[in-house]
Design an enzyme around this catalytic site. Sequence first.
Site, PDB file in Angstrom:
ATOM      1  N   GLU A 149      11.691   1.894  14.260  1.00 41.72           N
ATOM      2  CA  GLU A 149      10.824   2.993  13.809  1.00 41.72           C
ATOM      3  C   GLU A 149       9.558   2.996  14.646  1.00 41.72           C
ATOM      4  OE1 GLU A 149       9.713   2.273   9.680  1.00 41.72           O
ATOM      5  OE2 GLU A 149       9.564   0.136  10.065  1.00 41.72           O
ATOM      6  N   TYR A 152       0.826  -1.200   0.000  1.00 48.65           N
ATOM      7  CA  TYR A 152       0.000   0.000   0.000  1.00 48.65           C
ATOM      8  C   TYR A 152       0.862   1.252   0.000  1.00 48.65           C
ATOM      9  CZ  TYR A 152       0.778   0.916   5.027  1.00 48.65           C
ATOM     10  OH  TYR A 152       1.336   1.216   6.238  1.00 48.65           O
ATOM     11  N   LEU A 194      10.950   1.014   7.099  1.00 52.14           N
ATOM     12  CA  LEU A 194      10.364   1.493   5.846  1.00 52.14           C
ATOM     13  C   LEU A 194      11.162   2.716   5.378  1.00 52.14           C
ATOM     14  CD1 LEU A 194       7.945   1.029   3.898  1.00 52.14           C
ATOM     15  CD2 LEU A 194       6.924   3.007   4.992  1.00 52.14           C
ATOM     16  N   LYS A 210       6.439  -2.093   1.775  1.00 51.67           N
ATOM     17  CA  LYS A 210       5.277  -1.502   2.482  1.00 51.67           C
ATOM     18  C   LYS A 210       4.073  -2.438   2.368  1.00 51.67           C
ATOM     19  CE  LYS A 210       3.160   3.047   3.191  1.00 51.67           C
ATOM     20  NZ  LYS A 210       3.322   3.067   4.635  1.00 51.67           N
TER      21      LYS A 210
HETATM   22  N1  PDD Z   1       2.799   4.886   7.331  1.00 49.83           N
HETATM   23  N2  PDD Z   1       7.435   3.508   8.921  1.00 49.83           N
HETATM   24  C1  PDD Z   1       6.286   2.816   8.888  1.00 49.83           C
HETATM   25  C2  PDD Z   1       6.243   1.487   9.552  1.00 49.83           C
HETATM   26  C3  PDD Z   1       5.150   3.357   8.250  1.00 49.83           C
HETATM   27  O1  PDD Z   1       4.005   2.655   8.224  1.00 49.83           O
HETATM   28  C4  PDD Z   1       5.234   4.639   7.665  1.00 49.83           C
HETATM   29  C5  PDD Z   1       4.075   5.276   6.944  1.00 49.83           C
HETATM   30  C6  PDD Z   1       6.463   5.334   7.729  1.00 49.83           C
HETATM   31  C7  PDD Z   1       6.654   6.695   7.101  1.00 49.83           C
HETATM   32  O2  PDD Z   1       6.681   6.614   5.682  1.00 49.83           O
HETATM   33  P1  PDD Z   1       6.166   7.829   4.779  1.00 49.83           P
HETATM   34  O3  PDD Z   1       6.943   9.024   5.195  1.00 49.83           O
HETATM   35  O4  PDD Z   1       6.485   7.404   3.413  1.00 49.83           O
HETATM   36  O5  PDD Z   1       4.692   7.983   5.046  1.00 49.83           O
HETATM   37  C8  PDD Z   1       7.537   4.728   8.352  1.00 49.83           C
HETATM   38  C9  PDD Z   1       1.623   5.381   6.632  1.00 49.83           C
HETATM   39  C10 PDD Z   1       1.511   6.859   6.697  1.00 49.83           C
HETATM   40  C11 PDD Z   1       0.394   4.648   7.122  1.00 49.83           C
HETATM   41  O6  PDD Z   1       0.514   3.446   7.342  1.00 49.83           O
HETATM   42  O7  PDD Z   1      -0.678   5.245   7.252  1.00 49.83           O
END
Ligand code: PDD
Length: 286
Positions: free
Chosen positions: A182, A33, A206, A150
């Site tokens: 994270e 996703y 991620l 992801k």
């Molecule tokens: N989540 N680490 C994890 C485990 C994440 O699920 C996310 C993002 C990030 C940050 O990635 P980015 O800057 O590309 O959004 C880091 C999204 C926002 C979600 O699951 O809603």
Amino acid sequence: MSRIVYVNGQYLPETEAKISIFDRGFLMADGVYEVTSVLDGKLLDFAGHSVRLARSLKELDIATPCSDDELLAIHRELVARNEVVDGMVYLQVTRGNPGDRDFAFPGADVKPTLVMFTQSKPGMADSAQAKTGIKVISIEDIRWGRRDIKTVQLLYPSMGKMMAKKAGADDAWMVEDGHVTEGTSNNAYIVKNGRIITRQLSHDILHGITRAAVLRFAAEAQMEVEERPFTIEEAKAADEAFYTSASAFVMPVVEVDEAAIGTGKPGPVATRLREIYLEESRKTAI
Ligand code: PDD
């Protein structure tokens, strides 16, 4: 207002959108996703999200459902049809519906499933939490070893959020071999003596799109950045802490495991990076 969502080539009212019970996303969490933010009706860093989507699909050998141009067009169409000013577009691609349950991947005749929907969050850039900062707890990171992909395997991150809520906090930072990997849905940072410290890219985390942008803006603003793992003890002794994600941008973290970080208020580095990120991302939004 009922949302218009996108499912495999069709725009439908959310109540009419359907996915098979045999879809591998549903049965096996066999899908990936992306979440792309929308500010003033425009998409933030669409290119970054589409590059990461392509990488996630490639790593799992899932076919690409459509071209980047088509993906962009669907994003825009959904934003327009749902009159989203501020919010997010959620996109999910699964390995599709083989018509039965089987551990082995289906053949190439099974097309991937593509689902997209919008989430409206009016005023999301002016979040009240960004002004007070948020509290995190630390939990063991027991996820699988390919967190750079992801995937929709979000059960443990969801459990982590619930553990945080139960402890009176807002989120959890996950720890492996004594070091923070994270947050449940964000990348984690501390600031010590003006230096921004965040874990380096690997299979352990991620590769955040917001992380990449924020580190670029930090370097442009002559801020020092060190990419290495840090401990919860270091976070407790840090001057400030924050996290980044597409949905929260740059979010100050003011407490970890009930210990105040720095002054216990959002620090100048996080506050400044949030301003820069919002300003610069709006400029390049499409
Ligand atoms: N989540 N680490 C994890 C485990 C994440 O699920 C996310 C993002 C990030 C940050 O990635 P980015 O800057 O590309 O959004 C880091 C999204 C926002 C979600 O699951 O809603």
